[in-house]
Scaffold this active site. Structure first.
Site, PDB file in Angstrom:
ATOM      1  NE  ARG A   1      -0.143   9.941  10.151  1.00 26.11           N
ATOM      2  CZ  ARG A   1      -0.759   9.550   9.410  1.00 26.11           C
ATOM      3  NH1 ARG A   1      -1.410   8.894   9.296  1.00 26.11           N
ATOM      4  NH2 ARG A   1       0.200   8.985   8.339  1.00 26.11           N
ATOM      5  N   PRO A   2       2.285  16.341  11.619  1.00 24.44           N
ATOM      6  CG  PRO A   2       4.853  17.040  12.583  1.00 24.44           C
ATOM      7  CD  PRO A   2       3.270  16.016  12.704  1.00 24.44           C
TER       8      PRO A   2
ATOM      9  NE  ARG B   1       0.275  11.994   7.139  1.00 19.56           N
ATOM     10  CZ  ARG B   1       0.087  13.812   7.196  1.00 19.56           C
ATOM     11  NH1 ARG B   1      -1.707  13.940   7.927  1.00 19.56           N
ATOM     12  NH2 ARG B   1       0.592  14.087   8.187  1.00 19.56           N
TER      13      ARG B   1
ATOM     14  CB  CYS C   1      -4.238   6.439  10.553  1.00 19.59           C
ATOM     15  SG  CYS C   1      -4.883   4.597   9.818  1.00 19.59           S
TER      16      CYS C   1
ATOM     17  CG  ASP D   1       2.322   1.067   9.368  1.00 19.92           C
ATOM     18  OD1 ASP D   1       2.306   2.366  10.679  1.00 19.92           O
ATOM     19  OD2 ASP D   1       2.850   1.618   8.677  1.00 19.92           O
TER      20      ASP D   1
ATOM     21  CB  ILE E   1       6.225   6.417  14.779  1.00 25.08           C
ATOM     22  CG1 ILE E   1       7.795   4.968  14.464  1.00 25.08           C
ATOM     23  CG2 ILE E   1       6.639   7.466  13.168  1.00 25.08           C
ATOM     24  CD1 ILE E   1       9.015   5.452  13.276  1.00 25.08           C
TER      25      ILE E   1
ATOM     26  NE  ARG F   1      -6.817   4.989   5.090  1.00 21.34           N
ATOM     27  CZ  ARG F   1      -6.257   4.781   5.935  1.00 21.34           C
ATOM     28  NH1 ARG F   1      -6.106   5.342   7.014  1.00 21.34           N
ATOM     29  NH2 ARG F   1      -4.544   4.891   5.069  1.00 21.34           N
TER      30      ARG F   1
ATOM     31  CE  LYS G   1      -1.666   1.616   3.780  1.00 25.26           C
ATOM     32  NZ  LYS G   1      -2.069   3.429   3.863  1.00 25.26           N
ATOM     33  CG  ASN G   2       1.742   2.787   3.816  1.00 25.09           C
ATOM     34  OD1 ASN G   2       1.014   3.116   3.373  1.00 25.09           O
ATOM     35  ND2 ASN G   2       2.344   2.369   5.133  1.00 25.09           N
TER      36      ASN G   2
END
Ligand code: EPU
Length: 432
Positions: free
Chosen positions: A122-123, A93, A117, A307, A329, A399, A22-23
């Protein structure tokens, strides 16, 4: 709305094949907009984040054709718009990768503030720092990010924080920049290397992805007409590895890269379960006794991945002894522990630390997926638990995992997806 209903206490047995990552996929699709041509992407996971991204990319003027369940062509010859639909981009994201890609290709871009998520703050300051260092002008306001450039010029960028998203975004923006960009302290995840490989297949000159320094020599143009296969999903493979351990099962996992799984294999062996590489892309995982406690600290690759923290949390919730997980994280990735406690787990969490007092059995209960990996963890818990578990909020799980219940069913799990309001979804009627 659907829910999953699981009748538990099933040791998983059999074989499962892993999809593309996915990522990696959610970065490769925007990367395909860097060219004025056609690319074919194979081993693409058929998940809702990918479908949403395809919809956004089509809105920008690209043409996407599904040529099979896991392959598409992207024709990006006619990018007619650089303003991505705000509401769609806010839903997840990875829409921030449109900034790097469209800055490179078109010189201007506007996207909604990326969602995703809820794992704490989440800057995106490291992304912005990178774009500005390359010469772009970035404005953030009213939930919208707008970036423009006259030209991008390669430079040295030191990442203050190891960030997957910022590393990829800076790579995307700099492949067409003038001169050389050096990214110091980049992320090293398998999907970073995969995106670099994809860019290089298009004719970019990206060196060192997967190491502590990435060097990008800008080129004038990238070419299309390539076919690229997305790297297997490290996290999906790890999810099934940990499901095998938690359920005291015995499964063979195919289409994975075992090298990427070493951080998980090491912990599986430490807690007394077994993992054996059969060849470079197959791993056998089994567990025939209650795992022992272990301490985990999540870290950027090659450390233990955040994850997989919730899935490992399920294993440790039933381990012999008390374990500690330190989540380094994300600020807020222990929401799933409240759900596991509803199933009889004994977990206390405070901030970025959780203490797991191992219990011998979990019990089925109604629970909710609070995010994607929390959802995967609850499925594993349901498969291990005594009795029936109902999991709500499946949109999080869909997702990122293709056909997850089908894959678990093939491994012997008694798991069914039903409509929330279906009067016939009596739990006791589940097939044996
Ligand atoms: N961070 C900053 N500033 C930035 C960027 C990040 O402070 O500009 C911080 C974050 O707040 C976090 C840490 O740096 O504390 C790492 O964030 P990173 O940028 O690496 O995360 P991401 O790119 O937003 C990706 C994955 C996540 C995964 C993380 C870490 C995608 C689309 N998402 O997020 O995946 O947890 O890397 O590996 O690639 C998931 O798949 O379930 C998921 C959440």
């Amino acid at each position: 709305m659907d829910k999953l209903v699981i009748k538990g206490k099933t040791p998983l047995k059999g074989e499962v094949t892993i999809n593309g990552a996915k990522n990696a996929a959610v970065a490769i699709l925007p990367a395909a907009l860097l060219i004025d041509g056609i690319t074919t992407i194979e081993n693409l996971p058929n998940i809702s984040d990918v479908k949403l991204l395809c919809e956004i990319i089509e809105n920008l003027g690209a043409k996407i054709t599904w040529i099979s369940n896991n392959a598409i062509t992207i024709d990006s010859r006619n990018i007619s718009c650089t303003q991505a639909p705000i509401e769609l981009t806010r839903k997840f994201r990875a829409s921030y990768y449109l900034i790097g890609a469209l800055l490179g290709r078109c010189g201007e871009v506007q996207v909604g503030m990326p969602g995703g998520c809820k794992l704490g703050a989440r800057p995106i300051d490291q992304h912005i720092k990178g774009f500005e260092a390359l010469g772009a002008k970035v404005e953030v306001g009213q939930g919208i990010i707008k970036a423009t450039r006259e030209k991008l010029i390669g430079t040295n960028i030191y990442m203050d924080i190891v960030s997957v998203g910022a590393t990829i975004n800076i790579m995307l923006a700099s492949v067409l920049a003038e001169g050389t960009t050096i990214i110091d302290n980049p992320a090293k995840e398998p999907h970073i290397v995969d995106v670099a490989n994809f860019l290089n297949a298009l004719g970019a000159d990206v060196r060192g992805a997967g190491t502590d320094v990435i060097k990008i020599n800008g080129v004038q143009k990238l070419e299309g007409n390539i076919t690229y296969s997305v790297v297997p999903d490290q996290i999906e493979a790890g999810t099934f590895m940990l499901a095998a351990v938690a359920s005291h099962g015995d499964i063979i996992i195919r289409n994975c890269i075992t090298k990427h799984l070493e951080c998980i294999t090491a912990k599986i062996l430490e807690i007394g379960a077994h993992a054996e590489e059969l060849d470079g892309d197959t791993i056998h995982v089994w567990c025939n006794k209650r795992p022992t406690k272990a301490n985990i600290k999540t870290l950027p690759y090659p450390g233990f991945p955040t994850d997989l923290q919730p899935q490992m949390g399920v294993v440790l919730s039933m381990a012999n002894g008390t374990s500690i997980i330190n989540e380094s994280i994300w600020e807020s990735r222990f929401q799933y522990t409240d759900e596991l406690n509803k199933m009889g787990a004994k977990i206390t969490s405070q901030g970025k630390t959780a203490i797991f007092e191992g219990v011998s059995t979990l019990y089925g209960a109604p629970v909710s997926a609070t995010d994607l990996r929390a959802g995967a963890a609850l499925i594993i818990a349901g498969i291990c638990a005594d009795g029936i578990t109902e999991i709500h909020n499946l949109e999080h799980i869909d997702r990122g995992y293709e056909n997850i219940e089908e894959k678990f069913r093939k491994l012997g799990a008694n798991i069914t997806r039903v409509k929330e309001d279906d009067p016939n979804n009596h739990l006791v009627d589940l097939p044996e």
